[in-house]
Design a protein around this motif. Sequence first.
Motif, short mmCIF file in Angstrom:
data_model
loop_
_atom_site.label_atom_id
_atom_site.label_comp_id
_atom_site.label_asym_id
_atom_site.label_seq_id
_atom_site.Cartn_x
_atom_site.Cartn_y
_atom_site.Cartn_z
N TYR A 14 -5.74 5.24 2.29
CA TYR A 14 -4.59 4.81 1.62
C TYR A 14 -4.81 4.25 0.28
O TYR A 14 -5.97 4.20 0.01
N THR A 15 -3.63 4.00 -0.41
CA THR A 15 -3.83 3.52 -1.95
C THR A 15 -3.27 2.17 -1.89
O THR A 15 -2.15 1.91 -1.48
N SER A 16 -4.07 1.29 -2.23
CA SER A 16 -3.75 -0.24 -2.21
C SER A 16 -3.37 -0.54 -3.63
O SER A 16 -4.04 0.00 -4.71
N THR A 73 -8.59 3.62 -0.91
CA THR A 73 -9.52 3.53 -0.04
C THR A 73 -9.68 4.25 1.03
O THR A 73 -8.67 4.98 1.71
N THR A 74 -10.90 4.43 1.64
CA THR A 74 -11.25 5.52 2.60
C THR A 74 -12.19 4.95 3.61
O THR A 74 -13.02 4.13 3.35
N VAL A 75 -11.79 5.13 4.90
CA VAL A 75 -12.75 4.59 5.91
C VAL A 75 -13.11 5.55 6.75
O VAL A 75 -12.38 6.64 7.01
N ILE A 89 0.92 -1.24 0.14
CA ILE A 89 -0.14 0.00 0.11
C ILE A 89 0.84 1.32 0.05
O ILE A 89 2.19 1.13 0.22
N ASP A 90 0.29 2.50 -0.33
CA ASP A 90 1.02 3.76 -0.54
C ASP A 90 0.44 4.85 0.48
O ASP A 90 -1.13 4.75 0.41
N GLU A 91 1.15 5.60 0.85
CA GLU A 91 0.22 6.77 1.64
C GLU A 91 -0.72 6.52 2.62
O GLU A 91 -1.80 6.99 2.76
#
Length: 149
Positions: free
Chosen positions: A137-139, A124-126, A84-86
């Motif tokens: 994060y970016t997966s 992805t946003t939670v 994942i990134d960031e």
Amino acid sequence: MIYFEDIEVGATTLFGHYDVTREEVIEFAQKYDPQPFHLSDEAAARTHFGRIAASGWHTTAMTMAVIARHVVATEQAGLGSPGIDELRWLKPVYPGDRLTVTGTIVEKTPSRSKPNIGSFRTETTVTNQHGEPVMRYTSIVLMLRKPAD
């Protein structure tokens, strides 16, 4: 079965929800992140959290549980993720919160070296029950391509 070719850039998926419990927050913290503000009301009250808060790693694990259940239920031809990134924890997660996990496809790329595989990136946003983002994060996901008929 959902394959790489079925993934569309720009598509957003609601993966599902996760209800955070006090017992699970403490159990995870005892095993993996035993900092006082994850374990004790008194210690947490002396921090910016104000009360027991879930570990960011626990938030990440709860998110993965939601995503994995969705992937299995929708029979995706996923092959895991190289990373994942960031990753950012934006707000504390507390017992009693209801997390909602969504993902938007931002890029997809067929593999140059393995013609039966492609990869895509998902932001992805939670969010919590108030609609406030608590983690993002970016997966990067690997997925099988459709078999040739």
